[in-house]
Design a protein around this motif. Structure first.
Motif, PDB file in Angstrom:
ATOM      1  N   ALA A  53       0.837  -1.210   0.077  1.00 14.42           N
ATOM      2  CA  ALA A  53      -0.030  -0.031   0.008  1.00 14.42           C
ATOM      3  C   ALA A  53       0.807   1.336   0.051  1.00 14.42           C
ATOM      4  O   ALA A  53       1.476   1.569   1.025  1.00 14.42           O
ATOM      5  CB  ALA A  53      -1.016  -0.140   1.238  1.00 14.42           C
ATOM      6  N   ASN A  54       0.826   1.969  -1.005  1.00 16.10           N
ATOM      7  CA  ASN A  54       1.909   3.102  -1.173  1.00 16.10           C
ATOM      8  C   ASN A  54       1.082   4.225  -1.500  1.00 16.10           C
ATOM      9  O   ASN A  54      -0.054   4.281  -1.750  1.00 16.10           O
ATOM     10  CB  ASN A  54       2.723   2.620  -2.780  1.00 16.10           C
ATOM     11  CG  ASN A  54       3.274   3.881  -3.033  1.00 16.10           C
ATOM     12  OD1 ASN A  54       3.136   4.790  -3.665  1.00 16.10           O
ATOM     13  ND2 ASN A  54       4.699   3.850  -2.501  1.00 16.10           N
ATOM     14  N   ASN A  55       1.788   5.468  -1.279  1.00 16.51           N
ATOM     15  CA  ASN A  55       0.767   6.823  -1.411  1.00 16.51           C
ATOM     16  C   ASN A  55       0.101   6.905  -2.589  1.00 16.51           C
ATOM     17  O   ASN A  55      -0.729   7.563  -2.627  1.00 16.51           O
ATOM     18  CB  ASN A  55       1.628   7.792  -1.059  1.00 16.51           C
ATOM     19  CG  ASN A  55       2.299   8.305   0.508  1.00 16.51           C
ATOM     20  OD1 ASN A  55       1.634   7.472   1.268  1.00 16.51           O
ATOM     21  ND2 ASN A  55       2.814   9.383   0.511  1.00 16.51           N
ATOM     22  N   LYS A  56       0.600   6.365  -3.660  1.00 15.15           N
ATOM     23  CA  LYS A  56       0.073   6.515  -5.028  1.00 15.15           C
ATOM     24  C   LYS A  56      -0.975   5.357  -5.487  1.00 15.15           C
ATOM     25  O   LYS A  56      -1.523   5.552  -6.415  1.00 15.15           O
ATOM     26  CB  LYS A  56       1.131   6.550  -6.001  1.00 15.15           C
ATOM     27  CG  LYS A  56       0.840   7.328  -7.481  1.00 15.15           C
ATOM     28  CD  LYS A  56       2.074   7.658  -8.209  1.00 15.15           C
ATOM     29  CE  LYS A  56       1.532   8.347  -9.518  1.00 15.15           C
ATOM     30  NZ  LYS A  56       2.749   8.679 -10.222  1.00 15.15           N
ATOM     31  N   GLY A  57      -0.880   4.426  -4.801  1.00 13.51           N
ATOM     32  CA  GLY A  57      -1.706   3.193  -5.018  1.00 13.51           C
ATOM     33  C   GLY A  57      -1.201   1.944  -4.573  1.00 13.51           C
ATOM     34  O   GLY A  57      -0.427   1.802  -3.631  1.00 13.51           O
ATOM     35  N   LEU A  58      -1.694   0.689  -5.337  1.00 14.85           N
ATOM     36  CA  LEU A  58      -1.254  -0.535  -4.978  1.00 14.85           C
ATOM     37  C   LEU A  58      -0.116  -0.992  -5.781  1.00 14.85           C
ATOM     38  O   LEU A  58      -0.074  -0.772  -7.158  1.00 14.85           O
ATOM     39  CB  LEU A  58      -2.456  -1.462  -5.335  1.00 14.85           C
ATOM     40  CG  LEU A  58      -2.203  -3.064  -4.870  1.00 14.85           C
ATOM     41  CD1 LEU A  58      -1.746  -3.294  -3.506  1.00 14.85           C
ATOM     42  CD2 LEU A  58      -3.365  -3.795  -5.787  1.00 14.85           C
ATOM     43  N   LEU A  59       0.980  -1.568  -5.142  1.00 16.80           N
ATOM     44  CA  LEU A  59       2.206  -2.167  -5.868  1.00 16.80           C
ATOM     45  C   LEU A  59       2.160  -3.301  -5.819  1.00 16.80           C
ATOM     46  O   LEU A  59       1.807  -3.919  -4.867  1.00 16.80           O
ATOM     47  CB  LEU A  59       3.609  -1.318  -5.275  1.00 16.80           C
ATOM     48  CG  LEU A  59       3.884   0.085  -5.334  1.00 16.80           C
ATOM     49  CD1 LEU A  59       5.076   0.223  -4.646  1.00 16.80           C
ATOM     50  CD2 LEU A  59       4.262   0.019  -6.908  1.00 16.80           C
ATOM     51  N   GLU A  60       2.508  -3.958  -7.043  1.00 13.28           N
ATOM     52  CA  GLU A  60       2.487  -5.441  -6.994  1.00 13.28           C
ATOM     53  C   GLU A  60       4.064  -5.613  -7.711  1.00 13.28           C
ATOM     54  O   GLU A  60       4.669  -5.208  -8.525  1.00 13.28           O
ATOM     55  CB  GLU A  60       1.644  -6.101  -8.083  1.00 13.28           C
ATOM     56  CG  GLU A  60       1.579  -7.558  -8.159  1.00 13.28           C
ATOM     57  CD  GLU A  60       0.816  -7.932  -9.487  1.00 13.28           C
ATOM     58  OE1 GLU A  60       0.694  -9.209  -9.420  1.00 13.28           O
ATOM     59  OE2 GLU A  60       0.478  -6.969 -10.138  1.00 13.28           O
TER      60      GLU A  60
END
Length: 936
Positions: A53-60
């Motif tokens: 969960a990143n400030n910009k969105g979901l990282l995969e």
């Protein structure tokens, strides 16, 4: 795929307070994963993909590629949880789940939009948990319990701030600020702990243990339940943790706790409360603020940082000690001895107790360059720039002061005699009365003897610039009797070693074994076969007598040789440990077994690396196709259109540029995953192994294809082969119905072509006949022309001859007449009788007056210039024969003087005749008579 990562090489707080030997840490910067800096939560799916969960969105992240899925409402993403195929996330005023489509990409479904009466103002969702098949989303004011099967949403209100929720022994616990810790069952909240510590301070973690429950409190550290209530625990680290400001924490499956702090990075603490590792900026972590901690399914620790993401390989086969302060230096030699670990460096000899993290202590008197440490006849010997030392605990006895001691070896069958290789040759050391001294230098050999061995009754010395020397030594080791030089083996960075009763020489040309029969060296082919894909960097070989192994060093791998089933074929183990990671001193590598046989210490330029060979074994793993792309004009695989990778895929003819990305979800970088692939139907051979996790195929022809993928980590290959079948259809003009039409068109075209060619060839035949006829006519004309030319040539020859005859005739006439005139004149002036003279004169006059000379001249003139007389008479018909005769003479360009004898007249009379002739021809005064006649 991550291109840059940092290995943690850490000493600790200070050299004197001790050091840390830490597994590698990998730092992922925001520009690498393509999102913003802060990372609030981490989760992992069953197929080992990491979600952040990143400030910009979901990282995969799958171990090879990062993918960012922006927040659905473009707000900060605070929480993530993976349950089955769904990835649940929470952010500001939004929560829901992501599911993967056929192309492999995640698509978002909002749960928040299904909440009746909507969300409360300014709600943020900080935590997500799974409890009994339900998904619980937590904001500071509410709990939203979602049933995935029925999509029912149950809301739990709270008058107090809900700081965090926890899963404890399968049930939901939560902290209500000012009230304490509660357990929630069936919608009912039951108080579990109401101590002031859990009322007033924020609880970061709740962990069951054998004696009850441990709480990790942000401002206090660890506290635990006891018969007397809550009490502090882990006192040795309690103060440090409280000052570091705790933010996150988990219980590690192997035992102990990982605590993330705002100020001092992360702490790994064992079950007794002792700090095992400190992971912070001093130990190469990118940032000291750890917002989230997570343990992966393979034991790796993920750290969500305020600026980046860290990966800490807790179960790594490697631990690394870095001398950050430079007190230790570069490690050239190491040796465990009598419970101590000794390190020989460029700054001296150091030691500490084995099985401790104590600071290394300096052995007094050993300052300077240490070259080797070895056990010789039950004593620890240190080879030094200043000579040789005997080591006992923390003391060093300086037994020789030779110029540089490379190596010490006991002389076989001669107790108390050692052979020393030094900067200036070979020396014999002797022990007398328990004192060591240099007995003698071996005369006849003065070269530096860093590598030497006693073998086959000789001393073998390798000098890396001058070659290999076989020395026959006198029985008393006093002098060299014979020196055979193998100068053809001279090679920089070469090495010599004795292993398994074989003499080995290693250089760029390969690993060579001495052959006693031939007296030369032959290549060790099994090793060369293993080494052929590596790069040679050093000939240093290390013989591990205890393990019966020989170690060699390549740029990409370590090599361990052990006795195989036969003496000729050793067992070769390739360990994928690159020089970049080893950070060794090339040409002076050191490796020694410490403690157990499976644990080895390797010296580096700034410390050492400890390798546990038991942990090098890679477990079974699989490889996956991540995405399949149709490439655009940029040919960038990440910018193309994604297509389904499931089942059989059909593509139109103009979509024949295709790219694949793939991964193996193993997050270790030592060793790093490598991939091999092939495209059956186009490239049927497997590619070479590569760390690149993508491949493109361009301008594929119509047809059926199967993409096959496999991976290799270390020496183990993936248990599966990932495949994808696809077909590229031919263009419309290559469809089957079109081939029928093309067949009919071909028949019509063939008939047309036949008729056309028939007419064409008929026309060509006619043209050929006509051309042949023309050619025959041309040949005939050419022949006639040649005949005419031949005739003309003959005529020219005849003309030339006639001209000569005419000239000769004319000349003869002139000379004859001149002669007759001279005779006549002489006779007139002579004294002959008048009657005799008159008779001769009559004869001469008769001859001069004869006209047969003219007739002969005229006949010759006509042969030469046949047309002239005809033209003359035609143009001037009134000319007299004498006039015509005069014209003929003028045509020959004769002068008046030359013409006079021909007429038997004087030159003056000829001029008169010429004047009369002009008048008859009616020529103008300015017109030249001779030119006029010549032009006729």
């Amino acid at each position: 795929m991550v291109k840059h990562f940092f290995f943690i090489l850490c000493l600790g707080i200070s050299f004197f307070l001790g050091g840390q030997e830490l597994p590698p840490i990998i730092n992922y910067a925001p520009n690498e994963y393509g999102a913003e800096n802060q990372n609030w939560a981490i989760a992992q799916s069953l197929d080992k993909r990491i979600f952040v969960a990143n400030n910009k969105g979901l990282l995969e992240y799958n171990g090879a590629q990062w993918h960012l899925y922006p927040s659905p409402n473009e707000t900060l993403m605070r929480s993530v949880w993976v349950e089955g195929p769904r990835v649940y996330t929470g952010c500001y005023m939004e929560f829901g789940y992501w599911e993967r489509d056929l192309t492999g990409q995640l698509k978002y479904t909002s749960i928040a939009k299904k909440v009746k009466n909507g969300l409360k103002t300014d709600e943020e969702f900080w935590n997500i948990l799974e409890i009994d098949g339900h998904i619980v989303f937590q904001s500071f004011d509410r709990l939203y319990t979602f049933n995935p099967a029925t999509e029912e949403i149950r809301i739990t209100e709270s008058e107090e701030k809900i700081s965090k929720i926890f899963k404890v022994n399968g049930s939901l616990w939560l902290q209500r600020m000012g009230q304490g810790i509660f357990q929630m069952t069936g919608g009912v909240q039951t108080p579990k702990e109401t101590h002031d510590w859990v009322k007033d301070y924020e609880v970061v973690g709740i962990f069951p243990f054998a004696g009850g429950i441990r709480y990790l409190i942000k401002q206090l550290g660890f506290v635990q339940t006891s018969p007397k209530g809550l009490e502090t625990c882990f006192l040795s680290v309690q103060n440090e943790l409280s000052q570091a400001l705790i933010y996150s924490g988990i219980h590690v499956r192997g035992g102990g706790y990982l605590v993330g702090t705002v100020r001092q990075g992360a702490y790994l603490i064992d079950e007794d409360g002792d700090v095992v590792h400190k992971i912070n900026r001093k130990t190469a972590l990118a940032n000291n603020t750890v917002l989230s901690v997570f343990e992966g399914v393979s034991g790796g620790i993920w750290l969500g940082l305020d600026n980046g993401i860290g990966y800490y390989e807790l179960q790594s086969a490697f631990s690394i000690f870095k001398d950050n302060q430079g007190n230790l230096g570069s490690v050239y030699a190491a040796r465990p001895w009598q419970g101590n670990l000794y390190l020989g460096t460029n700054q001296g000899l150091f030691y500490r107790k084995l099985d401790t993290r104590d600071a290394f202590s300096f052995v007094p008197g050993t300052q300077g360059q240490v070259w080797f440490l070895d056990e010789v006849e039950g004593q620890l010997v240190c080879g030094h720039h200043n000579g040789t030392y005997l080591i006992d605990g923390g003391k060093a006895e300086h037994i020789t002061r030779t110029a540089g001691s490379w190596k010490i070896m006991a002389v076989p069958n001669s107790p108390g005699l050692w052979l020393e290789g030094s900067y200036t040759g070979l020396k014999v050391l002797e022990r007398k009365n328990d004192l060591w001294q240099v007995r003698n230098k071996i005369d006849g050999f003065d070269l530096s003897s860093r590598y030497f061995e006693l073998y086959d009754g000789h001393i073998w010395v390798n000098h890396e610039y001058k070659g290999l020397f076989k020395l026959q030594i006198s029985d008393d080791f006093s002098s060299v009797l014979e020196n055979r030089a193998y100068t053809e083996l001279a090679n920089a960075d070469s090495g010599l070693a004795l292993y398994n009763d074989s003499l080995l020489y290693h250089a760029k040309s390969g690993l060579h074994v001495y052959d006693k029969k031939s007296g030369g060296f032959k290549m060790n082919e099994p090793f060369q076969s293993e080494f052929q894909e590596d790069t040679y960097i050093s000939g240093k070989m290390i013989s591990d007598r205890k393990a019966g192994a020989l170690w060699l060093f390549g740029e990409q791998n370590l090599y361990r040789l052990r006795q195989g089933t036969t003496a000729e074929i050793p067992e070769i183990t390739k360990i994928p440990l690159s020089e970049a990671f080893r950070n060794g001193i090339v040409g002076y590598e050191s490796l020694v077994s410490i403690q157990a046989e499976n644990q080895y210490l390797m010296g580096s330029r700034s410390g050492f690396v400890i390798m546990n060979s038991d942990k090098l074994e890679v477990k079974d793993f699989q490889v996956y196709i991540d995405r399949v792309y149709l490439l655009n004009d940029s040919k960038d695989v990440s910018k193309g259109e994604t297509i389904s990778k499931k089942g059989f895929t059909s593509l139109s003819w103009d979509k024949n540029n295709i790219g694949f990305t793939f991964y193996s979800p193993d997050y270790r970088k030592i060793p790093e995953a490598q991939y091999g692939y092939r495209l059956k139907g186009s490239f049927d051979n497997w590619s070479d192994w590569t760390t690149n996790s993508s491949v493109t195929f361009e301008n594929l022809s119509p047809g059926k294809y199967q993409f096959e993928l496999r991976a290799k980590i270390g020496n183990r290959v993936s248990t599966n082969t990932a495949t994808m079948d696809f077909e590229i259809h031919p263009p419309w003009y290559a469809a089957r119905i079109m081939f029928l039409i093309y067949g009919l068109m071909a028949l019509v075209l063939a008939r047309f072509i036949h008729q056309t060619y028939k007419g064409y060839y008929r026309k060509k035949q006619e043209q050929l006949i006509e051309r042949n006829k023309r050619e025959l006519d041309l040949i005939k004309a050419k022949n006639e022309k040649e005949l005419i030319q031949m005739r003309n040539a003959k005529l020219r020859e005849d003309f030339k001859g006639k001209s000569k005859e005419l000239a000769a005739s004319t000349l003869n006439m002139v000379r004859k007449n001149e002669l007759l005139q001279k005779i006549r004149d002489e006779l007139r002036s002579s004294n002959l009788t008048q009657e005799g003279i008159r008779s001769l004169l009559n004869i001469i006059e008769t001859d001069l007056g004869r006209g047969d000379d003219w007739e002969m001249f005229k006949e010759a003139f006509d042969n030469v210039d046949r047309e002239f007389l005809g033209k003359l008479q035609a143009k001037h018909p009134k000319l007299s024969p004498n006039d015509i005769r005069l014209c003929a003479y003028l045509r020959l360009n004769l002068s008046s003087k030359e013409i006079a004898p021909l007429f038997n007249i004087s030159t003056r009379s000829v001029e008169i005749k010429r004047y009369r002739l002009r008048k008859k021809m009616q020529l103008d005064r300015d017109e030249n008579l001779v030119k006029y006649i010549m032009d006729l």
